[in-house]
Write a protein that holds these residues in place. Structure first.
Motif, PDB file in Angstrom:
ATOM      1  N   PHE A 271      10.709   9.875 -10.232  1.00 56.83           N
ATOM      2  CA  PHE A 271       9.918  10.277 -11.395  1.00 56.83           C
ATOM      3  C   PHE A 271       9.924  11.796 -11.457  1.00 56.83           C
ATOM      4  CE2 PHE A 271       8.031   6.172 -10.555  1.00 56.83           C
ATOM      5  CZ  PHE A 271       7.442   5.731 -11.737  1.00 56.83           C
ATOM      6  N   SER A 272       9.931  12.356 -12.651  1.00 52.67           N
ATOM      7  CA  SER A 272       9.826  13.808 -12.771  1.00 52.67           C
ATOM      8  C   SER A 272       9.472  14.165 -14.208  1.00 52.67           C
ATOM      9  CB  SER A 272      11.152  14.475 -12.374  1.00 52.67           C
ATOM     10  OG  SER A 272      11.040  15.880 -12.370  1.00 52.67           O
ATOM     11  N   ASN A 273       9.071  15.421 -14.406  1.00 54.69           N
ATOM     12  CA  ASN A 273       8.870  15.937 -15.761  1.00 54.69           C
ATOM     13  C   ASN A 273      10.117  16.607 -16.295  1.00 54.69           C
ATOM     14  OD1 ASN A 273       6.092  15.356 -16.666  1.00 54.69           O
ATOM     15  ND2 ASN A 273       5.504  16.460 -14.813  1.00 54.69           N
ATOM     16  N   SER A 274      11.226  16.491 -15.572  1.00 56.53           N
ATOM     17  CA  SER A 274      12.493  17.040 -16.051  1.00 56.53           C
ATOM     18  C   SER A 274      13.636  16.175 -15.569  1.00 56.53           C
ATOM     19  CB  SER A 274      12.697  18.479 -15.545  1.00 56.53           C
ATOM     20  OG  SER A 274      12.909  18.491 -14.138  1.00 56.53           O
ATOM     21  N   LEU A 275      14.704  16.158 -16.334  1.00 58.27           N
ATOM     22  CA  LEU A 275      15.906  15.446 -15.888  1.00 58.27           C
ATOM     23  C   LEU A 275      16.545  16.146 -14.692  1.00 58.27           C
ATOM     24  CD1 LEU A 275      17.577  14.285 -19.220  1.00 58.27           C
ATOM     25  CD2 LEU A 275      16.796  12.825 -17.346  1.00 58.27           C
ATOM     26  N   SER A 276      16.297  17.455 -14.551  1.00 57.17           N
ATOM     27  CA  SER A 276      16.831  18.137 -13.366  1.00 57.17           C
ATOM     28  C   SER A 276      16.203  17.562 -12.102  1.00 57.17           C
ATOM     29  CB  SER A 276      16.597  19.647 -13.451  1.00 57.17           C
ATOM     30  OG  SER A 276      15.243  19.976 -13.276  1.00 57.17           O
ATOM     31  N   GLY A 277      14.950  17.106 -12.201  1.00 57.21           N
ATOM     32  CA  GLY A 277      14.321  16.454 -11.062  1.00 57.21           C
ATOM     33  C   GLY A 277      14.989  15.139 -10.726  1.00 57.21           C
ATOM     34  N   ILE A 278      15.329  14.380 -11.766  1.00 57.65           N
ATOM     35  CA  ILE A 278      16.031  13.098 -11.551  1.00 57.65           C
ATOM     36  C   ILE A 278      17.378  13.343 -10.882  1.00 57.65           C
ATOM     37  CG2 ILE A 278      16.990  11.073 -12.690  1.00 57.65           C
ATOM     38  CD1 ILE A 278      13.909  11.256 -12.886  1.00 57.65           C
ATOM     39  N   LYS A 279      18.119  14.317 -11.398  1.00 56.21           N
ATOM     40  CA  LYS A 279      19.441  14.595 -10.829  1.00 56.21           C
ATOM     41  C   LYS A 279      19.336  15.112  -9.398  1.00 56.21           C
ATOM     42  CE  LYS A 279      23.625  17.344 -11.225  1.00 56.21           C
ATOM     43  NZ  LYS A 279      24.278  18.546 -11.824  1.00 56.21           N
ATOM     44  N   MET A 280      18.406  16.055  -9.154  1.00 56.95           N
ATOM     45  CA  MET A 280      18.296  16.634  -7.808  1.00 56.95           C
ATOM     46  C   MET A 280      17.925  15.584  -6.777  1.00 56.95           C
ATOM     47  SD  MET A 280      19.299  19.683  -7.662  1.00 56.95           S
ATOM     48  CE  MET A 280      18.794  19.869  -5.952  1.00 56.95           C
ATOM     49  N   PHE A 281      17.045  14.645  -7.155  1.00 55.17           N
ATOM     50  CA  PHE A 281      16.693  13.577  -6.221  1.00 55.17           C
ATOM     51  C   PHE A 281      17.930  12.747  -5.891  1.00 55.17           C
ATOM     52  CE2 PHE A 281      15.712   9.129  -5.461  1.00 55.17           C
ATOM     53  CZ  PHE A 281      14.800   9.196  -4.416  1.00 55.17           C
ATOM     54  N   MET A 282      18.605  12.251  -6.909  1.00 55.36           N
ATOM     55  CA  MET A 282      19.736  11.356  -6.667  1.00 55.36           C
ATOM     56  C   MET A 282      20.838  12.054  -5.888  1.00 55.36           C
ATOM     57  SD  MET A 282      18.928   8.372  -7.780  1.00 55.36           S
ATOM     58  CE  MET A 282      20.559   7.645  -7.570  1.00 55.36           C
ATOM     59  N   LYS A 283      21.185  13.272  -6.294  1.00 54.08           N
ATOM     60  CA  LYS A 283      22.279  13.971  -5.613  1.00 54.08           C
ATOM     61  C   LYS A 283      21.898  14.324  -4.174  1.00 54.08           C
ATOM     62  CE  LYS A 283      25.766  17.574  -6.278  1.00 54.08           C
ATOM     63  NZ  LYS A 283      25.874  17.895  -4.848  1.00 54.08           N
ATOM     64  N   SER A 284      20.674  14.790  -3.976  1.00 55.91           N
ATOM     65  CA  SER A 284      20.246  15.181  -2.626  1.00 55.91           C
ATOM     66  C   SER A 284      20.251  13.991  -1.679  1.00 55.91           C
ATOM     67  CB  SER A 284      18.848  15.799  -2.682  1.00 55.91           C
ATOM     68  OG  SER A 284      18.848  16.964  -3.481  1.00 55.91           O
ATOM     69  N   VAL A 285      19.741  12.852  -2.134  1.00 55.11           N
ATOM     70  CA  VAL A 285      19.695  11.655  -1.285  1.00 55.11           C
ATOM     71  C   VAL A 285      21.108  11.161  -0.989  1.00 55.11           C
ATOM     72  CG1 VAL A 285      19.005   9.231  -1.214  1.00 55.11           C
ATOM     73  CG2 VAL A 285      17.387  10.967  -2.003  1.00 55.11           C
ATOM     74  N   ILE A 286      21.950  11.084  -2.006  1.00 56.12           N
ATOM     75  CA  ILE A 286      23.310  10.569  -1.811  1.00 56.12           C
ATOM     76  C   ILE A 286      24.134  11.498  -0.937  1.00 56.12           C
ATOM     77  CG2 ILE A 286      25.471  10.060  -3.021  1.00 56.12           C
ATOM     78  CD1 ILE A 286      23.668   9.038  -5.369  1.00 56.12           C
ATOM     79  N   ASP A 287      23.970  12.823  -1.114  1.00 57.87           N
ATOM     80  CA  ASP A 287      24.746  13.779  -0.317  1.00 57.87           C
ATOM     81  C   ASP A 287      24.426  13.699   1.171  1.00 57.87           C
ATOM     82  OD1 ASP A 287      26.204  14.731  -2.440  1.00 57.87           O
ATOM     83  OD2 ASP A 287      25.023  16.568  -2.704  1.00 57.87           O
ATOM     84  N   LEU A 288      23.255  13.161   1.506  1.00 60.79           N
ATOM     85  CA  LEU A 288      22.883  13.030   2.919  1.00 60.79           C
ATOM     86  C   LEU A 288      23.307  11.676   3.509  1.00 60.79           C
ATOM     87  CD1 LEU A 288      19.489  14.929   2.858  1.00 60.79           C
ATOM     88  CD2 LEU A 288      21.589  15.595   4.036  1.00 60.79           C
TER      89      LEU A 288
END
Length: 557
Positions: A271-288
């Motif tokens: 959940f976020s108030n921005s799509l950048s939050g959605i992207k950062m969550f998904m990319k950060s989790v997947i990159d790890l």
């Protein structure tokens, strides 16, 4: 009080004692419905803390943390204060652990100061977690009295990955008992309300996340979704939310209901108030590389080419399908207006929008319900047996919400089914997925791009956030859990008393359609957000995020 009520009283007392007294203030009376501006009006937060928490672009927030312009302690304190203010007006939190979170933030600041480098891509970012996610040494009751005083012995895998990414877990958020409701109420913590109109539901089961993020009490939250539990509260509370595909985000070590039911798995998402939050969550989790810690996590690295829409014409001319209704219940006027707004915005931006014809939506819903119902009642009974806590049977507010007195859940059959009968449902689920895949593929004859429809736009439900206890149909969301399509919720507008006047009767699809048409009154939904869902294809998270950015930009333009 009975023994289970005594346990609840003690738990609520401990929760209240975990809140710093200087962060509590008199709250608006119950007849003040819209509390979305309460944090600004409370007098608790400094001008800098308001500046920090009003920065909705997560990418910008992370840049300021990484540069040292804002310290992790400053940012965590600001969001913590705002989260506590959100709690006071919506009852959105479960676990509150201020000292632990600030200690973590301080350690991150020391690391940045001494090394000049960040710990990870989410360095210093406060992250709220749905109560299912376990953090060592904290309780995760998931709305059950029987789980009070059960302290986690280790972190869930996703919590570990967020820590590795540099995040600061700082609160856990409220859910309904059993997690199987599109609203948020349980006997342990009570009811969570919608900050735009407290007479309306915040949705569920990740309702605490929806309310908290809407009040900007968290820049990034984590919810779960088995039938709409991220999308419903995101839509009802007017924030961005994403349901990823099965096993793209790790679930290992988290608590859940209906454990062992893996035909239609629950998934974690942001959940976020921005799509950048959605992207950062998904990319950060997947990159790890979560597949190294969760045996069910899919080994699929972040695909930058997919994010660049390499299979979707590089995003230059997209074709969207738009679904006006699901063939079962016609949406209320605010939702229909939202669909028109999104279609007009995309056409004006140079994209194509064609009608999307739903197929098999009723059967898909019936199949999901039957799979859940094969053992749901037994699951609920087993979990509540030790304490004799009553099983909640309705989300309608009783005269007193101190405790629920309901004892039977009418949504699921009393008796289960044989293994063979359940296998037939699993078999039919696969057939339904194949039929929908073929249906989608055939749209290449209509799009004008040579490709099938790039994504589908649809309501999240037939209405915006309804009054407590009246969120019944989740048919617009759970079909995509069966199909395993990733979905992003996009805020569009808010209910307007003039623009969203009651429509004249239409040719009703069924009795339920007539019922929902008749009880619509725009005054009932005052100030409620309007949001829609954007649906992609299985494991196309990167492309869906990119298309959501295009749709969002078109709306804002």
């Amino acid at each position: 009080m009975s023994s289970w009520q005594s346990s609840v009283a003690d738990k609520r007392k401990r929760q209240q004692e975990s809140i710093p007294k200087e962060w509590t203030v008199p709250v608006p009376a119950n007849d003040v419905s819209n509390v979305i501006r309460f944090p600004e009006q409370s007098g608790v937060m400094s001008s800098k803390e308001l500046q920090i928490t009003n920065e909705v672009d997560v990418q910008e927030l992370l840049q300021k943390l990484a540069s040292g312009q804002w310290s992790a302690v400053e940012v965590t304190t600001a969001f913590y204060k705002r989260a506590i203010l959100a709690q006071q007006v919506t009852n959105c939190l479960t676990e509150i652990f201020v000292e632990r979170a600030l200690k973590r933030a301080s350690e991150l600041d020391v690391h940045l100061r001494e090394t000049g480098t960040v710990v990870g891509p989410l360095h210093g970012l406060p992250v709220s977690l749905k109560d299912q996610l376990c953090i060592e040494g904290l309780e995760s009751t998931i709305g059950y009295v029987s789980l009070i005083d059960k302290y986690a012995k280790k972190n869930s895998v996703l919590a570990d990955i967020l820590l590795e990414a540099g995040a600061v877990p700082f609160v856990k958020t409220n859910i309904p008992q059993t997690l199987m409701w599109g609203e948020t109420f349980n006997n342990v913590f009570g009811r969570t309300t919608n900050p735009y109109n407290r007479s309306l539901t915040c949705g569920g089961s990740s309702g605490g996340e929806g309310a908290l993020v809407a009040l900007k009490g968290s820049p990034l939250g984590v919810g779960s979704d088995v039938g709409g539990s991220i999308r419903i509260p995101a839509a009802f509370c007017g924030v961005y939310g994403m349901r990823p595909s099965y096993h793209r985000v790790p679930y290992e070590g988290a608590l859940n209901t209906l454990e062992g039911q893996d035909s239609i798995p629950s998934v974690f998402g942001p959940f976020s108030n921005s799509l950048s939050g959605i992207k950062m969550f998904m990319k950060s989790v997947i990159d790890l590389k979560p597949w190294r810690k969760d045996p069910l996590a899919i080994r699929k690295p972040w695909d930058e080419e997919a994010y660049k829409l390499s299979e979707h014409g590089e995003g230059k001319r997209l074709c969207f399908g738009i679904m006006r209704h699901d063939g079962n219940i016609m949406p209320h006027p605010p939702i229909l207006r939202g669909l028109k707004m999104m279609k007009d915005a995309l056409v004006n931006a140079g994209h194509t929008v064609i009608d999307w014809q739903p197929i098999n939506h009723k059967e898909m819903n019936d199949t999901v319900t039957a799979i859940w119902g094969s053992a749901a009642r037994e699951d609920f009974r087993v979990t509540t047996l030790a304490t004799q806590e009553p099983i909640i049977a309705t989300m309608l507010p009783p005269e007193s919400e101190t405790f629920s007195e309901m004892v039977v859940d009418p949504r699921y059959p009393e008796d289960g089914m044989t293994s063979f009968q359940l296998w037939q449902l699993h078999k039919r689920k696969i057939e339904l997925r194949k039929e929908y895949l073929d249906h989608w593929e055939k749209t290449n004859l209509e799009t004008g791009t040579g490709r099938p429809v790039d994504a589908v736009i649809a309501p999240v439900g037939p209405y915006v956030a309804p009054p407590h206890g009246r969120n019944r149909p989740s048919g617009y969301t759970r079909v995509y859990n069966l199909l395993d399509y990733p979905v992003i919720v996009l805020p569009v507008s808010q209910v307007d008393q003039e623009l969203d006047a009651k429509a004249p009767p239409h040719e009703y699809l069924n009795d339920a359609d007539m019922e929902f048409h008749e009880w619509y009154d725009p005054a009932m939904f005052r100030d409620a957000p309007i949001a829609l869902q954007l649906i992609g294809r299985t494991l196309e998270e990167e492309a869906l995020i990119a298309m959501a950015e295009i749709v969002d930009a078109a709306l804002k333009a």
